[in-house]
Write a protein that holds these residues in place. Structure first.
Motif, PDB file in Angstrom:
ATOM      1  N   PRO A 181       0.836  -1.211   0.000  1.00 38.01           N
ATOM      2  CA  PRO A 181       0.000   0.000   0.000  1.00 38.01           C
ATOM      3  C   PRO A 181       0.860   1.245   0.000  1.00 38.01           C
ATOM      4  N   LYS A 182       0.530   2.179  -0.861  1.00 36.43           N
ATOM      5  CA  LYS A 182       1.318   3.406  -0.960  1.00 36.43           C
ATOM      6  C   LYS A 182       1.202   4.216   0.316  1.00 36.43           C
ATOM      7  N   THR A 183       2.344   4.787   0.783  1.00 35.87           N
ATOM      8  CA  THR A 183       2.344   5.515   2.052  1.00 35.87           C
ATOM      9  C   THR A 183       2.888   6.926   1.869  1.00 35.87           C
ATOM     10  N   SER A 184       2.730   7.515   0.702  1.00 34.68           N
ATOM     11  CA  SER A 184       3.265   8.845   0.485  1.00 34.68           C
ATOM     12  C   SER A 184       2.324   9.888   1.066  1.00 34.68           C
ATOM     13  N   ARG A 185       2.760  11.134   1.014  1.00 36.38           N
ATOM     14  CA  ARG A 185       1.964  12.229   1.574  1.00 36.38           C
ATOM     15  C   ARG A 185       0.670  12.435   0.801  1.00 36.38           C
ATOM     16  N   ASN A 288       3.050  14.915  12.753  1.00 38.10           N
ATOM     17  CA  ASN A 288       1.594  15.011  12.845  1.00 38.10           C
ATOM     18  C   ASN A 288       1.047  13.597  12.983  1.00 38.10           C
ATOM     19  N   GLU A 289       0.519  13.271  14.172  1.00 38.88           N
ATOM     20  CA  GLU A 289       0.075  11.904  14.427  1.00 38.88           C
ATOM     21  C   GLU A 289      -1.219  11.553  13.716  1.00 38.88           C
ATOM     22  N   VAL A 290      -1.887  12.541  13.114  1.00 36.06           N
ATOM     23  CA  VAL A 290      -3.115  12.264  12.356  1.00 36.06           C
ATOM     24  C   VAL A 290      -2.780  11.830  10.931  1.00 36.06           C
ATOM     25  N   THR A 291      -1.848  12.532  10.289  1.00 38.13           N
ATOM     26  CA  THR A 291      -1.512  12.253   8.886  1.00 38.13           C
ATOM     27  C   THR A 291      -0.283  11.369   8.722  1.00 38.13           C
ATOM     28  N   GLY A 292       0.539  11.249   9.770  1.00 39.52           N
ATOM     29  CA  GLY A 292       1.788  10.500   9.632  1.00 39.52           C
ATOM     30  C   GLY A 292       2.839  11.261   8.854  1.00 39.52           C
ATOM     31  N   GLN A 300       7.521  19.044   3.764  1.00 36.28           N
ATOM     32  CA  GLN A 300       6.848  17.963   4.491  1.00 36.28           C
ATOM     33  C   GLN A 300       7.450  16.641   4.040  1.00 36.28           C
ATOM     34  N   TYR A 301       7.615  15.729   4.997  1.00 38.84           N
ATOM     35  CA  TYR A 301       8.217  14.440   4.677  1.00 38.84           C
ATOM     36  C   TYR A 301       7.259  13.318   5.062  1.00 38.84           C
ATOM     37  N   CYS A 302       7.231  12.281   4.210  1.00 38.60           N
ATOM     38  CA  CYS A 302       6.428  11.106   4.503  1.00 38.60           C
ATOM     39  C   CYS A 302       7.350   9.898   4.583  1.00 38.60           C
TER      40      CYS A 302
END
Length: 430
Positions: A181-185, A288-292, A300-302
């Motif tokens: 599953p993709k985990t990007s921003r 950010n614990e909501v968006t990871g 912003q980094y994912c």
């Protein structure tokens, strides 16, 4: 219980100002306004007030309470006519009890053990309320020094990040390459759903992406294949970022008086051991614990960005669990900086020679953190916060080791790691 134990227990209770039951036994206690000495109506000793409806000393008060709760029948060895005095009051319990009853002491005024304990707890809570926990001037000074050092050396706006080499997202991450599953921003927020409540305890959970159809072994094989032909497009940016952050940690440490007072060899050993852990704490402040997502001012980094720098799941899964768990504590800035300092002053780091000095510093910092929580936090579960922070510090140790291994592996494949980072993770102490 043998006779000797009973006698010793009774003597100790009579010597104690609280006797058998303290002042929470339900007895009536009155204080006379005049200074005229009062005597116990049972034995003639100095009285401490009215107990169970009669003027008695603490010894006779405790005796009456015990005698009324004791099922055994008391018998006088003489003629039931003993004269009870201070010196002989323990010789005949039967006559002493009769004297207590004759002066009007009442059994019904004795509180139950449960009622006594409840009253004691009420008194304890009242005292705690009257005497709130406060930070000492020395602890206030420690916190202020840490805050000043942190604010001077760590810019929460991350304005400098735009000066680093660009962040290239063209290369596929291992999650995209392997079909996970993709985990990007840009992905759905559900991909960043926080882990379960006990995430902080599962520091070695290498299979947290359980929704994937891939086993961990097959994922590891995919990673090896990916690593062989990969160009880590995010690595130049993260190299600049890491170098910048490490310099901040060094400057933070050098600002602290207790750090500067150490010999240079111990300073180096402590920095080598703690720098990566302090970087984790810094990035948690931006997480950010909501968006990871790590929200670093203009950038912003994912998770995929970190993967594109060459890091693998053995580190990233526990790291994500750590960030969710720590961020969920909603620490104050003061608690964050104390956490950084506790990590820095770890006496068991390799190469440290003056263990006792470093240990005393860490003890001071840990006690300051515990006192700060007691003094500044109001929530009912605040007593759980300190052990949770300590658990996070322990968790960082595991990630520190894995991070070092992966940096060396990435350096072998694509030698772009900064000399400063390689120096930090080197085994030599100086």
């Amino acid at each position: 219980m043998c006779v000797l134990q009973i006698r010793m227990s009774e003597e100790m209770e009579e010597l104690s100002p609280l006797g058998d039951s303290g002042h929470g036994d339900g007895s009536e206690e009155e204080t006379e306004e005049d200074d005229e000495p009062k005597i116990c109506q049972v034995c003639g000793d100095k009285s401490t007030g009215y107990h169970f409806n009669a003027m008695t000393c603490e010894g006779c008060k405790g005796f009456f309470r015990r005698a009324m709760k004791r099922p055994a029948q008391l018998n006088c060895p003489f003629q039931n006519a003993c004269v009870i005095t201070k010196s002989n009051r323990r010789q005949c319990q039967s006559c002493r009890l009769q004297k207590c009853l004759s002066i009007g002491m009442k059994r019904e005024l004795i509180m139950s053990d449960e009622a006594v304990e409840k009253r004691r707890m009420q008194i304890k809570r009242k005292r705690m309320h009257e005497e709130p926990v406060t930070l000492s001037p020395q602890q206030e000074a420690v916190i202020q020094e840490l805050l000043t050092a942190h604010q001077k050396t760590f810019d929460m706006t991350c304005a400098q990040f735009i000066q680093f080499r660009p962040l290239d997202r063209d290369q596929k991450s291992i999650s995209e390459y392997s079909g996970e599953p993709k985990t990007s921003r840009y992905s759905n927020a559900s991909a960043h759903k926080p882990p379960p409540e006990d995430a902080v305890q599962r520091t070695a959970n290498f299979t947290s992406f359980s929704s994937s159809s891939l086993s961990f072994q097959s994922l590891e094989n995919k990673e090896r294949k990916w690593l062989k032909g990969a160009i880590f497009t995010s690595l130049p940016h993260f190299t600049d970022l890491t170098t910048y952050m490490i310099k901040n940690v060094i400057n933070f440490s050098k600002t602290l008086a207790m750090f500067r007072s150490l010999i240079i060899e111990d300073q180096i050993s402590l920095l080598k051991g703690a720098t990566l852990e302090i970087l984790l704490i810094h990035f948690n402040m931006l997480f950010n614990e909501v968006t990871g997502i790590w929200e670093c001012g203009p950038l912003q980094y994912c998770l995929d960005d970190v993967m594109r720098a060459g890091f693998q799941h053995h580190l990233l899964d526990p790291m994500m669990s750590f960030h969710y768990a720590l961020r969920k504590l909603h620490l104050h800035e003061e608690e964050y900086v104390l956490m950084q300092a506790i990590s820095l002053f770890s006496p068991d780091r390799p190469g440290v020679t003056h263990h006792n000095v470093v240990d005393r510093n860490q003890e001071t910092l840990a006690l300051t953190l515990k006192t700060y929580i007691e003094a500044k936090r109001a929530e009912p579960e605040k007593h759980l916060l300190y052990p949770k922070i300590m658990a996070c510090l322990t968790e960082m140790r595991s990630m520190n080791e894995e991070y070092t291994k992966q940096v060396l592996k990435i350096q072998d494949i694509q030698p772009e790691m900064s000399p400063l980072l390689l120096e930090i993770i080197s085994k030599d102490s100086c």
